[in-house]
Design a protein around this motif. Sequence first.
Motif, short mmCIF file in Angstrom:
data_model
loop_
_atom_site.label_atom_id
_atom_site.label_comp_id
_atom_site.label_asym_id
_atom_site.label_seq_id
_atom_site.Cartn_x
_atom_site.Cartn_y
_atom_site.Cartn_z
N LEU A 178 0.82 -1.20 0.00
CA LEU A 178 0.00 0.00 0.00
C LEU A 178 0.86 1.26 0.00
O LEU A 178 0.58 2.23 -0.70
N GLU A 179 1.92 1.24 0.79
CA GLU A 179 2.81 2.39 0.86
C GLU A 179 3.54 2.62 -0.46
O GLU A 179 3.98 3.74 -0.76
N GLN A 180 3.64 1.57 -1.28
CA GLN A 180 4.26 1.69 -2.60
C GLN A 180 3.27 2.16 -3.66
O GLN A 180 3.62 2.27 -4.84
N GLY A 181 2.02 2.42 -3.23
CA GLY A 181 1.03 2.97 -4.14
C GLY A 181 0.04 1.97 -4.71
O GLY A 181 -0.78 2.32 -5.57
N ASN A 182 0.09 0.73 -4.22
CA ASN A 182 -0.83 -0.29 -4.71
C ASN A 182 -2.08 -0.38 -3.82
O ASN A 182 -2.00 -0.13 -2.62
N SER A 183 -3.19 -0.75 -4.40
CA SER A 183 -4.40 -1.04 -3.63
C SER A 183 -4.48 -2.54 -3.41
O SER A 183 -3.95 -3.33 -4.22
N ILE A 184 -5.15 -2.97 -2.34
CA ILE A 184 -5.35 -4.39 -2.09
C ILE A 184 -6.81 -4.63 -1.75
O ILE A 184 -7.51 -3.72 -1.29
N GLU A 185 -7.26 -5.84 -1.98
CA GLU A 185 -8.64 -6.19 -1.66
C GLU A 185 -8.70 -6.99 -0.37
O GLU A 185 -7.94 -7.95 -0.18
N VAL A 186 -9.58 -6.58 0.53
CA VAL A 186 -9.79 -7.28 1.79
C VAL A 186 -11.29 -7.50 1.96
O VAL A 186 -12.05 -6.54 2.05
#
Length: 280
Positions: A178-186
């Motif tokens: 996330l800190e690298q600019g990616n989104s994740i699904e939870v």
Amino acid sequence: MSRINAENIVLQPQYIDGIKGKLFTLFYPPKDKQQTVFLFLPSFAEELNRCRVMVAMQARQLAAQGYGCLLLDYYGTGDSAGDFSETHWRQWQNDVESAYQWLSEKGYNNIGIWGLRLGALLAVDEAVNHPKRYGRILLWQPVLDGKQYLTQFLRVRIAMLMDRGLKKETTQDMRKSLEQGNSIEVAGYEITPQLLKEIDNQKMLDYDVSSQLPMIDWFEVVMNEGADLPVSTQKIIGAWADKGVAYKKHTYTGPFFWQLHERELTPELLAKTNQALLGE
């Protein structure tokens, strides 16, 4: 406690204008324009859905006492416009502002704020930013630390990956991505870098509270009748007391309805909330 009269309760489902799009609300008008209207701020992700029945029951009971309630879905959540990927803390602040202005334009000047879980953290943030705006603050099971709360939420993804036999991740791995600019699904919710950063920055103890705040009613579950609040909570309200903040603490017992997939009710919380407003 006085007997609650549920007759002639009016419920108005409606959309109001937000900065980015339409916001869905449920409005229970008060008995008159002078009575308090509580602006309700929901919790986060699936907790919003799990808590709907309890919130609706409480709003109905408050309406039966003559109070008003405006139940808000933030932009990108619930039945409001937008996608969850567009939601974040600053957007929620904008949504609260839109709801407050809607009530003001309708002639309601006695407005309280009622927050649940992460919404309780937002409610205190809003009250600190507008110390003379709200006449009463109700906090249901407040989240104390946004970063800690979000870390717990990220663990849901760990369980999902294990269940599907996929590559393992840690919460540190997710945060790094996330800190690298990616989104994740939870759990079906897209967590964006902006959402992570803004929630991480919210901590109840860090808010600059003052004696200008209105009465705060703090409701928190305990395991046994008569037990005191957790040490973490006592630390916060103790610091508030040192700053002259007026508060009342209310403990109750019952299921953790915000965590459960199956609908569970906590009637003692409803009763304690009614009693608090009736001055009992």
